[in-house]
Enzyme design. Structure first.
Site, PDB file in Angstrom:
ATOM      1  CG  LEU A 179     -11.643  -3.584  -4.118  1.00  0.00           C
ATOM      2  CD1 LEU A 179     -13.136  -3.530  -4.393  1.00  0.00           C
ATOM      3  CD2 LEU A 179     -10.870  -3.716  -5.427  1.00  0.00           C
ATOM      4  CD  GLU A 180      -4.364  -0.505  -1.173  1.00  0.00           C
ATOM      5  OE1 GLU A 180      -3.687   0.446  -1.613  1.00  0.00           O
ATOM      6  OE2 GLU A 180      -3.858  -1.486  -0.614  1.00  0.00           O
ATOM      7  CG  HIS A 181      -7.597   2.409  -6.570  1.00  0.00           C
ATOM      8  ND1 HIS A 181      -6.659   3.388  -6.790  1.00  0.00           N
ATOM      9  CD2 HIS A 181      -6.916   1.241  -6.525  1.00  0.00           C
ATOM     10  CE1 HIS A 181      -5.462   2.837  -6.906  1.00  0.00           C
ATOM     11  NE2 HIS A 181      -5.589   1.535  -6.743  1.00  0.00           N
TER      12      HIS A 181
ATOM     13  CG  HIS B  69      -1.668  -1.282   1.362  1.00  0.00           C
ATOM     14  ND1 HIS B  69      -2.679  -1.639   0.514  1.00  0.00           N
ATOM     15  CD2 HIS B  69      -1.527  -2.308   2.227  1.00  0.00           C
ATOM     16  CE1 HIS B  69      -3.145  -2.825   0.858  1.00  0.00           C
ATOM     17  NE2 HIS B  69      -2.459  -3.240   1.896  1.00  0.00           N
TER      18      HIS B  69
END
Length: 579
Positions: A404-406, A15
């Site tokens: 999910l990072e978006h 990340h």
């Protein structure tokens, strides 16, 4: 996640983006406009085309109201003119400054402001429309925040607001702009003369073991609503619905709602009652009571290359990182990287089966730093569910990890996960790995997803890294890398609706595993003891213990191996020895 070897100076962890880019997840699905607003103060009101009065604070706080006297005008720093707003949050007040503005129904508007300093949020809310906002985690120089929104069919005014975050540094704001069709009279509206009417139509929706969803009818002259549980104010919102969390399983509660505007609060509504559901056992029938989770790399990023069969025995849940997005929104696939040295996909499938024969769960992880899978409508939710189930069938995966990072859409990801659970049954292993900012409060999309799927969720392994200082459940800010950081942030989840069996601590396996936030294995075990036994705590001591805490997670088994298995050799036995 950077899936190739990284050059010196770049982050090699999973990340690498900063907490600032978590704004999409925090604010939900925002329609950010690609516009450049000009916000120049005038002597009598907003600039041409700007509906904000006193947008540059050149007339002090005229037109603005700030909570608890937290706002003031300063001459340094300013972005333009001679004045700007400075507002200082406290442990119980996030320094909200707001202005009510007349608008027209069913119209597009664009809101922006220039900010600097600590955490800063900007947004707008109004009757009959969805509240919208965006934010920044802090800046040493001026930066512009902007967000677009559409008013509802009955929206005639909005409340534009700025605020910081509890216990964080002061923020500065200047040159606020709201562009779009002006309402009757333009500019801010006169404050109401009387409190709003009592909300009607209070209705109970979905209940879980620790939460109850409520909705009620809109009150035309209300700015916000307050939900009372057994006589105590619990939730405040500008919407006409709310989910009350942190309740006890199998317990009856009484709920009422009040509306509020600048003139005061209404009387309380007629009560409704609801009983929470029994405590869930947590999803994933084969997962032990206390489990160690580790991510396995399907790529080479300079850590240790290893086949799945070589994963350390201490790991109970192995998340295969990562699935790939296809050209169709919501759909995922898996492409085995040749760099791993597998002779065939069948050999990889056999490795999965071998791990499962040892009592391990192997799941497919969706997301990472570059894994931008979009699930934002019914069609993409269906594609996500169908393609995930297909991978589970093809490779034998026990379930899925949401990383999910978006930005996520809780409504449609909940739909997708419910479909997956309906097909896979209670043996589904379903985990999540949100970032710290994603789990600061129950209004975030990630938290809503966790609570919405709580009846079959196995564990949320929040990432306690790459985030800087954050607020704990006691409204105090803690620095990353400490026992207090791990325990006080875990407390938010533990006291806001998740069962202790659904909470885990996610940390890097080595200093190279993430850009920041590495803690020693001994710090992890101290945090686990503090939460489960009430021992080895730092300055933050939870009011109660959580012996059912699920365990810990690391990024990654590869970085663990690269560091000589130092993390799993210490944390693994400790997790398995928890009470």
């Amino acid at each position: 996640m950077e899936r190739t070897r990284t050059p010196r100076g770049r982050r090699t962890g999973r990340h690498s983006r900063s907490v600032r880019t978590a704004a999409v997840a925090m604010a939900g699905a925002l329609a950010l406009g690609g516009w450049a607003a000009t916000a120049t103060a005038s002597e009598t009101g907003g600039s041409a085309g700007n509906l904000i009065t006193n947008p540059g604070f050149e007339q002090g706080l005229s037109g603005w109201s700030c909570s608890g006297g937290t706002g003031a005008v300063t001459g340094d720093p300013v972005r333009s003119g001679t004045s700007a707003l400075v507002a200082t949050p406290s442990g119980h007040d996030h320094a909200r400054c707001e202005q009510r503005v007349s608008v027209q129904p069913d119209e597009e508007y664009e809101l922006s402001t220039w900010v600097r300093g600590g955490y800063t949020f900007v947004g707008a809310a109004g009757s009959g429309m969805q509240e919208t906002s965006t934010w920044t985690s802090g800046s040493g120089d001026w930066q512009q925040l902007k967000v677009g929104f559409r008013t509802g069919s009955g929206t005639t005014e909005v409340t534009v607001h700025l605020h910081g975050w509890y216990g964080s540094a002061a923020y500065h704001a200047d040159d606020v702009a709201l562009t779009g069709p002006g309402g009757e009279g333009g500019g801010p509206t006169e404050p109401p003369e009387a409190p709003p009417s009592v909300p009607g139509g209070l209705t109970v929706g979905t209940s879980t073991s620790t939460s109850v969803a409520l909705s009620w009818d809109a009150v035309s002259d209300a700015e916000r609503y307050h939900v009372y549980v057994d006589g105590s104010r619990t939730v405040s919102t500008s919407a006409t619905s709310a989910t009350v969390s942190g309740l006890e399983p199998q317990t009856a509660y009484s709920f009422r709602v009040r509306s509020e505007n600048a003139a005061g609060e209404s009387a309380r509504s007629a009560p409704v009652t609801a009983t929470t559901r029994p405590r869930p056992g947590g999803g994933g029938g084969g997962v032990p009571r206390h489990a160690l989770t580790g991510y396995w790399h399907n790529f080479d990023n300079g850590s240790a290359l290893m086949k799945l069969r070589e994963v350390q025995d201490e790991y109970d849940i192995i998340a295969v990182a990562f699935a790939d997005a296809t050209a169709r929104p919501g759909e995922i696939e898996f492409n085995l990287d040749p760099v791993l040295g597998y002779g065939s996909e069948q050999e990889f499938i056999q490795d999965i089966a071998a791990k499962q024969s040892e009592g391990k769960s192997v799941i497919i992880s969706v997301g990472g730093e570059v894994g931008n899978v979009i699930v934002n409508d019914a069609a993409s939710a269906q594609r996500f569910a169908t393609s995930t189930l297909a991978l589970m069938d093809e490779y034998g995966f026990d379930g899925v990890d949401i990383d999910l990072e978006h930005g996520i859409n809780a409504r449609y990801l909940t739909e997708a996960m419910e479909a997956i659970h309906a097909a896979a049954g209670d043996s589904l292993v379903y985990t999540m790995a949100p970032q710290t900012i994603d789990m600061q409060h129950t209004g975030s999309e990630y938290f809503k997803l966790a609570l919405g799927t709580k009846d079959f969720l196995t564990v949320v392994n929040m990432q306690y890294y790459n985030s800087g200082s954050m607020m704990g459940c006691d409204n105090k800010v803690y620095s990353a890398g400490s026992v207090d950081f791990l325990t006080a942030l875990a407390c938010i989840q533990l006291e806001s609706g998740l069962d202790a069996s659904q909470v885990g601590i996610g940390v890097p396996a080595s200093p190279r595993g993430a850009g920041s936030g590495y803690v020693s294995p001994e710090t992890v075990t101290a945090a686990l003891d503090c939460l489960t036994r009430g021992t080895r705590c730092g300055s933050f001591v939870p009011e109660r213990t959580y012996p059912d805490l699920r365990g810990a997670m690391t990024w990654s088994v590869n970085w663990d191996r690269h560091a000589g298995d130092a993390w799993s050799r210490v944390v693994g036995p400790h997790v398995h020895g928890l009470p």
